[in-house]
Design a protein around this motif. Structure first.
Motif, mmCIF file in Angstrom:
data_model
loop_
_atom_site.group_PDB
_atom_site.id
_atom_site.type_symbol
_atom_site.label_atom_id
_atom_site.label_comp_id
_atom_site.label_asym_id
_atom_site.label_seq_id
_atom_site.Cartn_x
_atom_site.Cartn_y
_atom_site.Cartn_z
ATOM 1 N N ILE B 40 0.879 -1.170 0.000
ATOM 2 C CA ILE B 40 0.000 0.000 0.000
ATOM 3 C C ILE B 40 0.908 1.209 0.000
ATOM 4 C CG2 ILE B 40 -1.800 1.282 1.208
ATOM 5 C CD1 ILE B 40 -2.814 -1.251 2.408
ATOM 6 N N VAL B 41 0.767 2.048 -1.004
ATOM 7 C CA VAL B 41 1.701 3.160 -1.139
ATOM 8 C C VAL B 41 0.944 4.480 -1.204
ATOM 9 C CG1 VAL B 41 1.813 3.035 -3.650
ATOM 10 C CG2 VAL B 41 3.774 3.903 -2.394
ATOM 11 N N GLY B 42 1.584 5.513 -0.722
ATOM 12 C CA GLY B 42 0.962 6.834 -0.752
ATOM 13 C C GLY B 42 1.728 7.775 0.145
ATOM 14 N N GLU B 43 1.403 9.081 0.030
ATOM 15 C CA GLU B 43 2.090 10.071 0.854
ATOM 16 C C GLU B 43 1.571 10.024 2.288
ATOM 17 O OE1 GLU B 43 2.633 14.093 -1.443
ATOM 18 O OE2 GLU B 43 1.039 12.937 -2.392
ATOM 19 N N SER B 44 2.267 10.725 3.199
ATOM 20 C CA SER B 44 1.801 10.819 4.581
ATOM 21 C C SER B 44 0.385 11.371 4.598
ATOM 22 C CB SER B 44 2.671 11.767 5.394
ATOM 23 O OG SER B 44 4.001 11.659 5.016
ATOM 24 N N THR B 51 -5.650 2.465 7.738
ATOM 25 C CA THR B 51 -6.152 1.210 7.194
ATOM 26 C C THR B 51 -5.613 0.026 8.003
ATOM 27 O OG1 THR B 51 -6.132 2.211 5.010
ATOM 28 C CG2 THR B 51 -6.289 -0.185 5.095
ATOM 29 N N SER B 52 -4.285 0.066 8.296
ATOM 30 C CA SER B 52 -3.710 -1.070 8.999
ATOM 31 C C SER B 52 -4.209 -1.138 10.436
ATOM 32 C CB SER B 52 -2.182 -1.001 8.960
ATOM 33 O OG SER B 52 -1.730 0.175 9.574
ATOM 34 N N LEU B 53 -4.354 0.021 11.086
ATOM 35 C CA LEU B 53 -4.863 0.007 12.463
ATOM 36 C C LEU B 53 -6.315 -0.469 12.496
ATOM 37 C CD1 LEU B 53 -3.281 3.297 13.879
ATOM 38 C CD2 LEU B 53 -2.517 0.957 14.241
ATOM 39 N N SER B 54 -7.069 -0.153 11.437
ATOM 40 C CA SER B 54 -8.451 -0.623 11.369
ATOM 41 C C SER B 54 -8.493 -2.147 11.301
ATOM 42 C CB SER B 54 -9.162 -0.066 10.133
ATOM 43 O OG SER B 54 -9.129 1.335 10.108
ATOM 44 N N VAL B 229 -2.429 1.997 -4.652
ATOM 45 C CA VAL B 229 -1.959 3.366 -4.446
ATOM 46 C C VAL B 229 -3.089 4.151 -3.795
ATOM 47 C CG1 VAL B 229 -1.062 5.458 -5.539
ATOM 48 C CG2 VAL B 229 -0.505 3.205 -6.494
ATOM 49 N N MET B 230 -2.781 4.763 -2.647
ATOM 50 C CA MET B 230 -3.816 5.520 -1.938
ATOM 51 C C MET B 230 -3.540 7.004 -2.033
ATOM 52 S SD MET B 230 -4.800 3.403 1.500
ATOM 53 C CE MET B 230 -6.125 4.526 1.923
ATOM 54 N N TYR B 231 -4.620 7.761 -2.135
ATOM 55 C CA TYR B 231 -4.496 9.214 -2.124
ATOM 56 C C TYR B 231 -5.671 9.792 -1.362
ATOM 57 C CZ TYR B 231 -3.764 13.994 -3.558
ATOM 58 O OH TYR B 231 -3.544 15.348 -3.534
ATOM 59 N N GLU B 237 -5.353 3.684 -7.564
ATOM 60 C CA GLU B 237 -4.911 2.732 -8.577
ATOM 61 C C GLU B 237 -4.543 1.415 -7.915
ATOM 62 O OE1 GLU B 237 -2.115 4.267 -11.359
ATOM 63 O OE2 GLU B 237 -2.183 2.470 -12.611
ATOM 64 N N ARG B 238 -4.776 0.330 -8.649
ATOM 65 C CA ARG B 238 -4.452 -0.989 -8.128
ATOM 66 C C ARG B 238 -3.979 -1.846 -9.298
ATOM 67 N NH1 ARG B 238 -9.335 -3.185 -5.147
ATOM 68 N NH2 ARG B 238 -10.154 -3.431 -7.228
ATOM 69 N N ALA B 239 -2.834 -2.511 -9.109
ATOM 70 C CA ALA B 239 -2.316 -3.350 -10.198
ATOM 71 C C ALA B 239 -1.261 -4.273 -9.632
ATOM 72 C CB ALA B 239 -1.692 -2.482 -11.293
#
Lengths: 313, 333
Positions: B40-44, B51-54, B229-231, B237-239
């Protein structure tokens, strides 16, 4: 660790030396001449001159300090002018009373203050937190003598459960001793519990947000171990310091509380001595309680080693 | 075959000081197959950590809550579990390692205490057996002389060593899913490479599925099979990893790829994406990336693009996807 201990022990000597200078110096600022007070109503100049000579009051300040300190080094704190008893004997007599009162008061403070602080931190912004804060505010803002009088009115006068005043040695009658001690100890402990609760709460709030607390939760530990083991252990440092200082204050005597409950402890001894310009007693007792304070501080620092392994190096 | 972890429509909200709520994660869906690694990638601030804590059930109590959607782990809906059932999963079937190895271990206890505690929490082992297992775990994460190290306090270990301890702790009960939240971000570059290498080896040995959360596409390229990719609280985007690097479709992904330094190019400045991530509190009509997007058109400002399937497991949330090849070149150059 040993190195640190030696360093701390070595630092005690100059500290106590400064304390003696301060005690002696401040005492000289007290208005009134002990010789005049002792001479009684007649104020015979010959008697006054004789007394001044006997107590070295006619000599310069540094010389008088020298006399006193020489005695202190040899374990002689001087003699009370008023009751003609060695100061050391007076301390030995009052210490057990003050010590017992201080220990019971401290136990009450710890048993109430720390759990209340933990509960209010864990339940921040809940009813428990508000309740603990209101009670702490009450504890902080209630004057000891007033709470003491109210307790006497309730438990001694109205209900007749406890004696209003007086002191019984625990070796004579333990039950009567505890009955006499519980109210003054509660009055003293109550105020300290409030301070401890506030500090425990803020220390716990800080560590409950720490990353290692989240790690502990991520391991699947229950809240009990997370709070009482992982968080509390790290929150203890400021609480230990505070506890030691408060205990030191208790040992130097609780003037008003002892007065209200007629407990013959240090507080009463010092007040009587100050009013009577009983220099030797004031100096001796203050020196003793200051030394106790210094030693307690040292013990608090040593306790850090137990809770904080980083200091062990 | 059902996925090990299935997140659908997850929306995690946080309370605002002013009273209201905002969604740090706003309706995301993804799944992780057993033994696979999802990056899972994205800026701060894009919602990766939330998401992970959820998933772990570790949202700060009273502040964050799962407002909508579901998280199914090994076929069970985590929302229906009691706190005790959730605790039995945490550290056991699913485990997590965090970004800050320096502060993630408790300074007041030896690393042995902390490892053994976790092991005995989930396994019915004697203290001696748990200790032996802890030493074995330390050996597996390549900590030298683990018999001696186990009795040391965290402050005696370097950051890299502490992260190894965290990994040992997380893997000690053989979890099916490991969530690694920026596991190498706080480490020196050489140590980063060692830790990534270790994670790769351990994944092969244990078959644990990994969710790898990072802002670093280099780390993703090293370890991930699939990438999300999270924003700003959304998946844009997902691939799978090769496809994402070869044919990025969302302008944001292209921007992220463009900001990686390239050795074969002489660059005065690294390419940066202009502007900042809007906080999830900002009301944006249309695409949340539009204010920073070099391709933004009227349509982008009016309505948010849905995440559309582009085939081959590739999807992107952009009105312009699939992008024409020339547009891509224009941005990267």
């Amino acid at each position: 660790m040993l190195h640190y201990l030696l360093k701390r022990l070595a630092a005690i000597v100059p500290t106590i030396f400064f304390v003696t200078i301060i005690i002696f110096g401040l005492q000289q600022l007290l208005p009134g001449d002990p010789a005049v007070i002792l001479a009684g109503e007649d104020q015979d100049p010959n008697v006054i001159a004789y007394l001044q000579k006997k107590m070295h009051l006619d000599e310069p300040l540094p010389v008088r300090y020298g006399y006193w300190i020489a005695g202190v080094v040899h374990g002689d704190l001087g003699e009370s002018l008023r009751i003609q008893q060695p100061v050391l004997g007076l301390i030995e007599e009052k210490l057990p009373v003050t010590l017992e009162l201080a220990v019971i008061a401290m136990l009450i403070a710890l048993v109430i203050g720390i759990p209340a602080g933990i509960v209010s931190a864990v339940g921040k912004d809940t009813v428990w937190d508000y309740a603990a804060n209101v009670i702490a505010l009450w504890g902080l803002s209630t004057p000891n003598f007033w709470l003491g009088i109210l307790m006497i009115l309730l438990f001694s006068v109205s209900l007749g459960w406890l004696p209003a005043s007086g002191y019984v040695s625990p070796f004579e009658d333990l039950q009567a001793n505890l009955a006499a001690m519980i109210m003054p100890a509660f009055v003293l402990g109550n105020a300290i519990a409030a301070v401890l609760m506030r500090h425990t709460r803020s220390a716990m709030l800080q560590v409950l947000n720490a990353d290692y607390v989240r790690t502990a939760r991520a391991k699947g530990l229950d809240e009990r171990s997370v709070v009482l083991k992982h968080a509390l252990r790290n929150a203890l440092t400021p609480i230990i310091t505070l506890g030691a200082l408060e205990f030191g204050t208790l040992l130097s005597g609780a003037v008003l509380t002892e007065q209200v409950f007629s407990i013959p402890g240090f507080g009463k001894l010092i007040v009587d001595a100050v009013f009577n310009r009983d220099y030797a007693v004031v100096q001796g007792v203050v020196l003793f309680t200051s030394s106790v304070y210094i030693v307690l501080n040292l013990l608090a620092d040593l306790a850090y080693f137990l809770v904080n392994p980083r200091l062990r190096g | 075959m059902t996925a090990l972890l299935e997140v659908s429509g997850l929306r995690t909200s946080f309370k605002l000081e002013s009273g209201g709520e905002f969604a740090a994660v706003d309706g995301i869906s993804f799944s992780v197959e057993a033994g696979r690694t999802l990056g899972i990638v994205g800026e701060s601030g894009c919602g990766k950590s939330v998401t992970s804590l959820s998933i772990m059930g570790l949202l700060p109590k009273g502040q964050g809550r799962i407002a909508a959607g579901s998280i199914r782990f090994e076929g069970r809906d985590l929302a229906t579990l009691t706190p005790a059932e959730m605790r039995a999963l945490r550290g056991n079937r699913m485990a997590m390692i965090f970004q800050e190895p320096m502060t993630s271990l408790n300074p007041a206890f030896t690393i042995g205490d902390q490892l053994i505690e976790g092991i005995r929490c989930h396994r019915d082992l004697s203290h001696a057996d748990a200790r032996a297992h802890a030493i074995e775990m330390l050996r597996r994460v390549r900590i030298p002389s683990p018999e001696r190290r186990i009795d040391e306090y965290p402050h005696k270990l370097s950051g890299g060593m502490r992260q190894r301890v965290m990994i040992a702790m997380a893997l000690s009960c053989e979890p099916r899913l490991l969530i690694a939240d920026e596991p190498t971000t706080a480490l020196d570059v050489t140590i980063q490479a060692q830790v990534l290498d270790l994670m790769r080896t351990l994944r092969e040995e244990t078959g644990t599925a990994i969710i790898l959360i990072t802002h670093d596409l280099g780390v993703i390229a090293e370890l991930a099979d699939e990438v999300v990719v999270m924003y700003s609280g959304l998946i844009v985007e997902r691939a799978n990893v090769e496809r994402l690097f070869a044919l990025p479709q969302h302008p944001y992904t292209i921007g992220l790829l463009g900001s990686i330094p390239q050795l074969h190019l002489v660059q005065d400045r690294l390419n940066a994406i202009e502007g900042q991530v809007p906080t999830p509190m900002t009301e944006i009509q249309g695409c949340r990336f539009a204010p920073r997007c070099p391709f933004a058109a009227d349509r982008c400002l009016q309505a948010a693009p849905p995440l559309v399937d582009l085939g081959d497991g590739h999807s992107a949330a952009c009105w312009r996807a699939p992008l024409e090849a020339d547009a891509e070149i224009e941005l990267v150059a």
